[in-house]
Design a protein around this motif. Structure first.
Motif, PDB file in Angstrom:
ATOM      1  N   THR A  19       6.766 -29.595 -11.334  1.00 13.20           N
ATOM      2  CA  THR A  19       5.481 -29.418 -11.540  1.00 13.20           C
ATOM      3  C   THR A  19       5.097 -30.427 -12.491  1.00 13.20           C
ATOM      4  O   THR A  19       4.064 -30.764 -13.029  1.00 13.20           O
ATOM      5  CB  THR A  19       5.290 -28.070 -12.115  1.00 13.20           C
ATOM      6  OG1 THR A  19       5.662 -27.795 -13.470  1.00 13.20           O
ATOM      7  CG2 THR A  19       5.417 -27.095 -11.025  1.00 13.20           C
ATOM      8  N   ALA A  59      10.071 -23.194  -4.220  1.00 15.39           N
ATOM      9  CA  ALA A  59       9.020 -22.524  -4.802  1.00 15.39           C
ATOM     10  C   ALA A  59       8.203 -23.625  -5.451  1.00 15.39           C
ATOM     11  O   ALA A  59       6.938 -23.523  -5.816  1.00 15.39           O
ATOM     12  CB  ALA A  59       9.429 -21.294  -5.514  1.00 15.39           C
ATOM     13  N   ALA A  60       9.040 -24.408  -6.304  1.00 16.96           N
ATOM     14  CA  ALA A  60       8.555 -25.308  -7.266  1.00 16.96           C
ATOM     15  C   ALA A  60       7.616 -26.371  -6.786  1.00 16.96           C
ATOM     16  O   ALA A  60       6.719 -26.765  -7.292  1.00 16.96           O
ATOM     17  CB  ALA A  60       9.405 -25.773  -8.067  1.00 16.96           C
ATOM     18  N   LEU A  72       6.263 -26.059  -3.840  1.00 19.74           N
ATOM     19  CA  LEU A  72       4.951 -25.241  -3.571  1.00 19.74           C
ATOM     20  C   LEU A  72       4.047 -25.172  -4.663  1.00 19.74           C
ATOM     21  O   LEU A  72       2.691 -25.407  -4.453  1.00 19.74           O
ATOM     22  CB  LEU A  72       5.267 -23.990  -2.908  1.00 19.74           C
ATOM     23  CG  LEU A  72       4.195 -22.716  -2.345  1.00 19.74           C
ATOM     24  CD1 LEU A  72       3.603 -23.775  -0.950  1.00 19.74           C
ATOM     25  CD2 LEU A  72       4.755 -21.576  -1.850  1.00 19.74           C
ATOM     26  N   VAL A  73       4.417 -24.912  -5.671  1.00 18.55           N
ATOM     27  CA  VAL A  73       3.626 -24.489  -6.756  1.00 18.55           C
ATOM     28  C   VAL A  73       3.087 -26.116  -7.293  1.00 18.55           C
ATOM     29  O   VAL A  73       1.938 -26.010  -7.721  1.00 18.55           O
ATOM     30  CB  VAL A  73       4.398 -23.837  -7.924  1.00 18.55           C
ATOM     31  CG1 VAL A  73       3.703 -24.029  -9.435  1.00 18.55           C
ATOM     32  CG2 VAL A  73       4.649 -22.428  -7.914  1.00 18.55           C
ATOM     33  N   ALA A  74       3.735 -27.153  -6.992  1.00 23.42           N
ATOM     34  CA  ALA A  74       3.504 -28.334  -7.442  1.00 23.42           C
ATOM     35  C   ALA A  74       2.319 -29.123  -6.507  1.00 23.42           C
ATOM     36  O   ALA A  74       2.029 -30.137  -6.838  1.00 23.42           O
ATOM     37  CB  ALA A  74       4.672 -29.333  -7.777  1.00 23.42           C
ATOM     38  N   GLY A  75       2.039 -28.237  -5.559  1.00 27.19           N
ATOM     39  CA  GLY A  75       1.264 -28.850  -4.673  1.00 27.19           C
ATOM     40  C   GLY A  75       1.760 -29.798  -3.536  1.00 27.19           C
ATOM     41  O   GLY A  75       1.113 -30.940  -3.270  1.00 27.19           O
ATOM     42  N   LEU A 126      -2.358 -20.063  -3.440  1.00 24.95           N
ATOM     43  CA  LEU A 126      -1.637 -21.198  -2.783  1.00 24.95           C
ATOM     44  C   LEU A 126      -1.870 -21.249  -1.118  1.00 24.95           C
ATOM     45  O   LEU A 126      -2.118 -22.544  -0.589  1.00 24.95           O
ATOM     46  CB  LEU A 126      -0.194 -21.240  -3.275  1.00 24.95           C
ATOM     47  CG  LEU A 126       0.009 -21.816  -4.406  1.00 24.95           C
ATOM     48  CD1 LEU A 126       1.509 -21.453  -4.869  1.00 24.95           C
ATOM     49  CD2 LEU A 126      -0.097 -23.392  -4.666  1.00 24.95           C
ATOM     50  N   ASP A 136      -3.639 -25.687  -1.440  1.00 23.75           N
ATOM     51  CA  ASP A 136      -2.146 -25.894  -2.146  1.00 23.75           C
ATOM     52  C   ASP A 136      -2.054 -26.695  -3.417  1.00 23.75           C
ATOM     53  O   ASP A 136      -0.900 -26.980  -4.185  1.00 23.75           O
ATOM     54  CB  ASP A 136      -1.448 -26.761  -1.073  1.00 23.75           C
ATOM     55  CG  ASP A 136      -2.164 -28.187  -0.600  1.00 23.75           C
ATOM     56  OD1 ASP A 136      -2.784 -28.650  -1.378  1.00 23.75           O
ATOM     57  OD2 ASP A 136      -1.587 -28.402   0.357  1.00 23.75           O
ATOM     58  N   GLN A 137      -3.414 -26.875  -4.051  1.00 19.12           N
ATOM     59  CA  GLN A 137      -3.443 -27.663  -5.200  1.00 19.12           C
ATOM     60  C   GLN A 137      -4.038 -26.683  -6.450  1.00 19.12           C
ATOM     61  O   GLN A 137      -4.075 -26.939  -7.475  1.00 19.12           O
ATOM     62  CB  GLN A 137      -4.569 -28.957  -5.387  1.00 19.12           C
ATOM     63  CG  GLN A 137      -4.011 -29.910  -4.263  1.00 19.12           C
ATOM     64  CD  GLN A 137      -2.682 -30.465  -4.771  1.00 19.12           C
ATOM     65  OE1 GLN A 137      -2.406 -30.726  -5.773  1.00 19.12           O
ATOM     66  NE2 GLN A 137      -1.646 -30.703  -3.502  1.00 19.12           N
ATOM     67  N   MET A 195      -1.518 -26.262  -9.649  1.00 19.14           N
ATOM     68  CA  MET A 195      -1.589 -27.249 -10.308  1.00 19.14           C
ATOM     69  C   MET A 195      -2.811 -27.431 -11.025  1.00 19.14           C
ATOM     70  O   MET A 195      -2.992 -27.814 -12.391  1.00 19.14           O
ATOM     71  CB  MET A 195      -1.367 -28.621  -9.417  1.00 19.14           C
ATOM     72  CG  MET A 195      -0.008 -28.831  -9.365  1.00 19.14           C
ATOM     73  SD  MET A 195       1.219 -29.029 -10.525  1.00 19.14           S
ATOM     74  CE  MET A 195       1.011 -30.464 -11.338  1.00 19.14           C
ATOM     75  N   SER A 213       7.908 -18.866 -10.408  1.00 17.39           N
ATOM     76  CA  SER A 213       7.987 -20.441 -10.473  1.00 17.39           C
ATOM     77  C   SER A 213       6.546 -20.668 -11.207  1.00 17.39           C
ATOM     78  O   SER A 213       6.446 -21.725 -12.035  1.00 17.39           O
ATOM     79  CB  SER A 213       7.989 -20.871  -9.095  1.00 17.39           C
ATOM     80  OG  SER A 213       7.851 -22.360  -8.934  1.00 17.39           O
TER      81      SER A 213
END
Lengths: 264, 264
Positions: A219, A240-241, A243-246, B166, B170-171, B174, B212
């Motif tokens: 991220t 998952a990371a 995904l969370v990081a876009g 998400l 998807d952002q 972040m 996450s």
């Protein structure tokens, strides 16, 4: 995200034994398993055999290349070993690694340029440990300068800010995370990579800490990692990371991994 | 890290049933279990009973306060409900929550000042969804202004930048992570908090994504979360995240959790 599969490393007992017995099956199997598990590159290391490192590493390289077309990451701290084995490596390789140690810079950078190899460059010098973000950034600047001076494009450079164990410095992970973020912003096109195991050295339940560190790093912009892709929990944490990081449009990679039963 | 235990929420079927039957044992047990699992505050919510919300919430408050001395987070979006139940709450409470909705600001801030309550403030207004970091920060500024104008110290303010799913943007994670970092830097003394479940809405294996997101948020400065402390994997992820974030001197909290068998 470029995943470098770390399992073929002579510091692992089963790998050291396979190398000594020239057991091709074990090595080929490790290569194939990692490719199936999602590795983009296969790291190969025979560093625990000081006098026979080059000979053994060449055998590992040839064995892995018989098993898979996936490219290799040639892992040695000895420039002479890299020089000996590099003619046997197929195109698109990674050299793992250089640091600011003059012998490694002088010995390896011309080879990297000649073979158009990608290079992992560690924020480390002979006389100084880069524990703070500031020190890591100073070394990253020096590495970028050395690499570009050799004509190697930034896009082939993978900077590893080198995380130190949390057990001895509780700010070590944050120093590395901050360095990743700044490096990715300051040098457009450059990559960052990281080994995960240092961070948890000396602390119980290490894999939990490694997953946590990888998650945070992704991220912050980390776009490569040296890891074991067959570790299901780590692989799930990575997906998952991302995904969370876009970095996973329409959640497509995450959903594909879910359908394969690979998210734990 | 301030952990607000989320389990006593009428949106959970078992809790709604316990509230309707006035089953004190279930509610007391949920309170005690969360305290034992590491909650600092116990959130109480009866929001699924529109006409009876105040009456039921008062009963839940009194029941929880019979079970534990730990303080409460009074969870309602209705200022009238908060006003009715707040005289029954022991000191040191959290009001969960205000937003930029004028009725909630006008109705709740004077109560928070009078009862010296901590306040969770969500980056949300009646007419605008704050999806970007910029929008979240603009709302955070407005919330800080409203709260301080009422004489409530910044140290009692817990800003929730509100993460959206998400699956639809998807952002979104972040944007929230960046907002957490900036809010913690721009308003020294203020806190940030977050519910975790929104982020994974509509995606399989939600708990993996929640872990996450929490991990990344803690390494950006998040210092409170509304979560289920009895979720062993989530609790382990939180302890590891605090260690990675440099907020666990000598790894002492992590090691204590390890010794209790609570790191999974």
């Amino acid at each position: 995200m470029l995943i470098i599969g770390e399992r073929i490393n002579a510091s692992r007992k089963s790998i050291a034994e396979a190398i000594e017995c020239l057991d091709t099956d074990v090595i080929k199997n490790e290569a194939k398993t990692q490719v199936e598990a999602g590795a983009d590159y296969i790291d190969v290391n025979a560093g625990t055999f000081p006098r026979k490192e080059a000979e053994y590493l060449q055998w590992v390289i040839e064995t892995v290349q018989e098993a898979t077309d996936y490219p290799l990451s040639i892992d040695s701290s000895d420039p002479d070993v890299i020089k000996t084995v590099i003619p046997f490596v197929k195109k698109n390789l990674i050299i793992n690694s250089i640091s600011l140690e003059p012998a490694r810079l002088r010995g390896i950078l011309p080879l990297a340029a000649e073979y158009r190899a990608k290079v992992i460059a560690i924020c480390e010098s002979e006389d100084k440990i880069a524990e703070t973000t500031k020190d890591k950034l100073r070394m990253a600047h020096q590495l970028v300068e050395s690499v570009t001076k050799e004509g190697i494009p930034l896009n082939d450079l993978y900077i590893d800010p080198l995380v130190y164990p949390l057990a001895t410095n509780d700010q070590s992970a944050m120093a590395t995370l901050d360095a990743i973020e700044v490096i990715m912003k300051e040098f457009p096109g450059v990559h960052t990579t990281c080994g995960l195991t240092n961070v948890s050295y000396g602390i119980p339940n290490r894999k939990l800490i490694n997953r946590s560190f990888l998650t945070a790093a992704v991220t912050r912009g980390l776009n490569s990692a040296i890891l074991d892709p067959t570790d299901t929990q780590l692989f799930g944490a990575l997906k998952a990371a991302l995904l969370v990081a876009g970095k996973d449009e329409f959640c497509s990679e995450y959903l594909a991994a879910f359908r394969k039963g690979r998210l734990k």
